[in-house]
Scaffold this active site. Structure first.
Site, short mmCIF file in Angstrom:
data_model
loop_
_atom_site.label_atom_id
_atom_site.label_comp_id
_atom_site.label_asym_id
_atom_site.label_seq_id
_atom_site.Cartn_x
_atom_site.Cartn_y
_atom_site.Cartn_z
N ASN A 35 0.85 -1.29 0.04
CA ASN A 35 -0.02 0.05 -0.07
C ASN A 35 0.93 1.38 0.12
OD1 ASN A 35 0.44 -1.04 2.64
ND2 ASN A 35 -1.01 0.32 3.46
N GLU A 85 0.48 5.44 0.53
CA GLU A 85 -0.50 6.49 1.19
C GLU A 85 -0.11 7.62 0.66
OE1 GLU A 85 -0.63 5.47 5.30
OE2 GLU A 85 -1.89 3.75 4.85
N GLU A 97 -3.13 -4.58 -2.84
CA GLU A 97 -3.89 -5.66 -3.93
C GLU A 97 -4.09 -4.83 -5.08
OE1 GLU A 97 -4.75 -4.88 -0.76
OE2 GLU A 97 -6.43 -6.09 -0.07
N1 THU Z 1 -5.27 -1.61 2.99
C1 THU Z 1 -4.63 -2.33 1.72
O1 THU Z 1 -3.51 -1.92 1.30
N2 THU Z 1 -5.34 -3.33 1.60
C2 THU Z 1 -6.27 -3.85 2.21
O2 THU Z 1 -6.76 -5.11 1.93
C3 THU Z 1 -6.93 -3.08 3.17
C4 THU Z 1 -6.36 -1.69 3.49
C5 THU Z 1 -4.43 -0.23 3.11
C6 THU Z 1 -5.00 0.91 2.70
C7 THU Z 1 -4.48 2.13 3.70
O3 THU Z 1 -3.03 2.57 3.31
C8 THU Z 1 -4.25 1.15 5.10
O4 THU Z 1 -4.21 -0.10 4.58
C9 THU Z 1 -5.25 1.30 5.86
O5 THU Z 1 -6.47 1.29 5.58
#
Ligand code: THU
Length: 160
Positions: free
Chosen positions: A60, A62, A73
């Site tokens: 992820n 941000e 994903e």
């Molecule tokens: N996040 C993911 O990358 N995948 C998931 O399945 C759930 C949430 C990330 C998004 C954000 O950067 C952090 O986790 C908190 O929500």
């Protein structure tokens, strides 16, 4: 009006990692370390096994403008689509760390990622396994089962 029910088959693995997916799960755990997650502290890794045997990973990413961030994903699936457009997806493993520790509970994909997975099924005409890794237990489920009533733009997908 008739009542219909949805039944979802899923498998829970309480010891070790799901058979056949150990490597993929480890890759998902490893890549979670590259997450840029300074706002949530929640580091997620995704490893996508393509049908040519290659593995594409993502984490992820941000942003200070929160909605602009992207989940692990989708980072991995979009990269796979860009780099290997001819290859379908066999499986996707997902793992999350919080405070530097693999989470006890398995992590479940958000709704937007489920919709993107549903497009992958349409694009390649093939369902795939999603492995949600946790320290206590891991869960294996078909991507199609994660989003019943997914949105499908049938006019477009018909002429794919
Ligand atoms: N996040 C993911 O990358 N995948 C998931 O399945 C759930 C949430 C990330 C998004 C954000 O950067 C952090 O986790 C908190 O929500």
């Amino acid at each position: 009006m008739d009542k219909r029910e949805l039944k979802i088959d899923y498998f829970v693995c309480r010891e070790g990692l799901p058979a056949g997916y150990e490597d993929l799960c480890r890759k998902a755990m490893e890549i979670s370390q590259t997450a840029y997650s300074i706002y949530s502290g929640f580091s997620v890794g995704a490893a996508v096994l393509l049908d040519n045997g290659m593995v594409v990973t993502g984490s992820n990413q941000e942003n200070s403008a929160y909605p602009n961030g992207l989940c692990a994903e989708r980072t991995a699936l979009f990269y796979a689509g860009a780099q290997y457009p001819q290859n379908g997806v066999k499986a996707l493993a997902l793992a999350a760390c919080y405070n530097g520790e693999l989470r006890e509970e398995s992590v479940t994909p958000c709704g937007a990622c489920r919709q993107v997975m549903s497009e992958v099924i349409i694009r390649y005409g093939k369902d795939f396994d999603v492995i949600m890794v946790g320290k206590k237990e891991s869960v294996v489920v078909k991507a199609s089962a994660l989003l019943p009533f997914a949105f499908v733009f049938s006019e477009k997908t018909a002429q794919r």
